[in-house]
Design an enzyme around this catalytic site. Structure first.
Site, short mmCIF file in Angstrom:
data_model
loop_
_atom_site.label_atom_id
_atom_site.label_comp_id
_atom_site.label_asym_id
_atom_site.label_seq_id
_atom_site.Cartn_x
_atom_site.Cartn_y
_atom_site.Cartn_z
CG PHE A 70 -4.70 0.23 6.12
CD1 PHE A 70 -5.66 1.22 6.14
CD2 PHE A 70 -3.59 0.40 5.32
CE1 PHE A 70 -5.52 2.36 5.37
CE2 PHE A 70 -3.44 1.53 4.54
CZ PHE A 70 -4.41 2.52 4.56
CE LYS A 71 -3.49 5.99 6.55
NZ LYS A 71 -4.96 5.83 6.64
CG ASP A 72 -1.39 -0.25 13.56
OD1 ASP A 72 -0.89 0.82 13.96
OD2 ASP A 72 -2.43 -0.73 14.02
CB ALA A 114 3.21 3.04 10.94
#
Ligand SMILES: *Cc1c(COP(=O)(O)O)cnc(C)c1O
Length: 437
Positions: free
Chosen positions: A106-108, A111
């Site tokens: 999910f950090k995409d 970021a």
């Protein structure tokens, strides 16, 4: 919009400055001065808006005039390059899959959003000669997402710190095989050591004089705030499906940035009844909710390693949202802790009950927290976040379920690449690396 430091000992600054700084000079996290709910007209008609339109409505007040409308819309378009499916796994329980992005975590979202904001600010800066260095500590997934998000962004260099031997093989490949403007440092220690080094670097006057340093951990508002988006998207999907029960989200939590973004979405008027922050045996927050005492401790290793955090950096933002009122917090927020043994059992249970669904260990912890809450709160619809693709925790999942996972093409492409990283022992080594590279 202005931002103030939660340590209350630093000047108020705008979105641009807060993104570039990361952490305030007094070591506090930045927090928006004002949170204005979106119109009920918008929330009531959310299904008539595209995801891009929703994201713009949500984030624009936090960005203010620092990025012109056209540019901000472009940043949003480039951030949201993948889907956010809501998949039903059993009656009244669904999972929101947040792993469709380039690094399958999910950090995409955060970021990519942050990389493009910084890229925009740097392109407009007079001091073009001074590159921005993004310094990031990772317990696994952050580094890969940040590397991928920033790869090739002009004027920005990325340095990733990760705990040696404590990330999975795929995660390590994602950190160490990028090249270009991205480099990886392997720290002989645990995640908390990496995070501590990053914090120390930000306060180091000699470094400050020599370079423009910023962070891309979820302490950075440009990574944290866009995580509100998918809570709105999921709500839109459920509303379209005609679900009219109270909605509860369970969020697998480590640094508690994701769940804190959910609570912010709630502050903006998103009709969610309750948030469950589910975690492994690193139970600082569950203990706080029980006893009212916040006692950080060293992190312990688990099979859900992206949540091996003993002192969750974003919890202070959660406390701010409720003005440090534990009683108020308990009305919308619960936090539960689970062992690896329970997590493994949950992986099997999810597969059996759904007939086929394969979760990853973090999603399984989310599932456990959701079920625990639903036991005492019947007649709600629960969504647990699936924060990573099971392939990222291949060995654990395959062993528990007795199967072989198919390797997605994004992952296939990096497996043969050669790892490139430098081993460091302490802060001095990090400092000389930064000064000399
Ligand atoms: C980072 C991460 C988490 C924890 O998110 P926080 O915002 O730090 O609470 C959970 N699951 C996975 C797979 C992650 O990568």
């Amino acid at each position: 919009m202005n931002y103030f430091s939660l340590n209350n000992n630093a000047p108020r600054i705008n979105f641009k400055e807060a993104v570039i700084r990361g952490l305030a000079p007094d070591r506090g996290l930045y927090f928006p001065e004002k949170i204005t709910p979106l119109s009920s007209e918008f929330i009531d008609n959310i299904e008539s808006y595209s995801n891009q339109e929703i994201a713009y409505k949500v984030i624009h007040p936090f960005v203010g005039d620092e990025i012109p409308e056209k540019e901000l819309k472009k940043i949003i378009d480039e951030t949201l390059c993948f889907d956010f499916p809501v998949v039903e796994v059993e009656d009244n329980v669904a999972t929101l899959e947040l792993f469709q992005g380039p690094t399958m975590a999910f950090k995409d979202v955060g970021a990519r959003f942050m990389a493009r904001c910084l890229g925009y600010f740097n392109s407009k800066s007079d001091k073009k000669d001074k590159e921005i260095t993004v310094l990031v500590a990772t317990s696994g997934d952050t580094g890969g997402a940040v590397a991928s998000g920033f790869l090739g962004v002009k004027g920005i260099k990325v340095v990733i710190l990760y705990p040696s031997g404590k990330v999975s093989e795929i995660q390590e490949k994602q950190l160490t095989t990028n090249g270009q403007n991205v480099s990886a440092l392997e720290v002989n220690g645990v995640f908390d050591d990496c995070q501590e080094m990053v914090k120390t670097a930000f306060l180091d006057q000699e470094l400050k004089n020599n370079m423009k340093l910023t962070s891309a951990n979820s302490i950075n508002i440009a990574r944290w705030l866009p995580q509100m988006f998918y809570f709105f998207f999921a709500y839109k999907t459920l509303k379209k499906q005609g679900i009219d029960k109270k909605i509860v989200f369970s969020i697998p939590s480590g640094n508690f940035g994701n769940v804190c973004a959910g609570l912010m979405a709630h502050q903006l008027g998103l009709p969610i009844d309750h948030f469950v922050a589910s975690t492994n045996i690193n139970d600082t927050v569950p203990k706080y909710m029980e006893a009212g005492v916040y006692e950080p401790k060293p992190s312990q290793e688990t099979i859900s390693n992206a949540m091996d955090v003993g002192n969750p950096s974003n919890f202070i933002r959660i406390q701010k949202i409720v003005n440090n009122d534990l009683y108020k917090l308990k009305k919308t927020f619960s936090s539960y802790s689970f062992t690896d043994k329970e997590t493994l059992k949950a992986l099997s249970k999810i597969r059996t009950l759904s007939g086929k669904y394969i979760a990853d260990p973090h999603g399984a912890v989310g599932y456990l927290g959701l079920k625990k809450f639903m036991k005492d709160n019947k007649d709600v619809f629960g969504v647990f976040l699936e924060t990573a693709h099971p392939i990222k925790f291949k060995d654990t999942v395959e062993q528990q379920l007795g199967l072989t996972l198919e390797i997605p093409s994004q992952i296939e492409a990096i497996l043969d690449k050669e790892k490139e990283s430098a081993l460091i022992e302490d802060y001095q080594e990090l400092k000389s690396y930064l000064l000399n590279s």
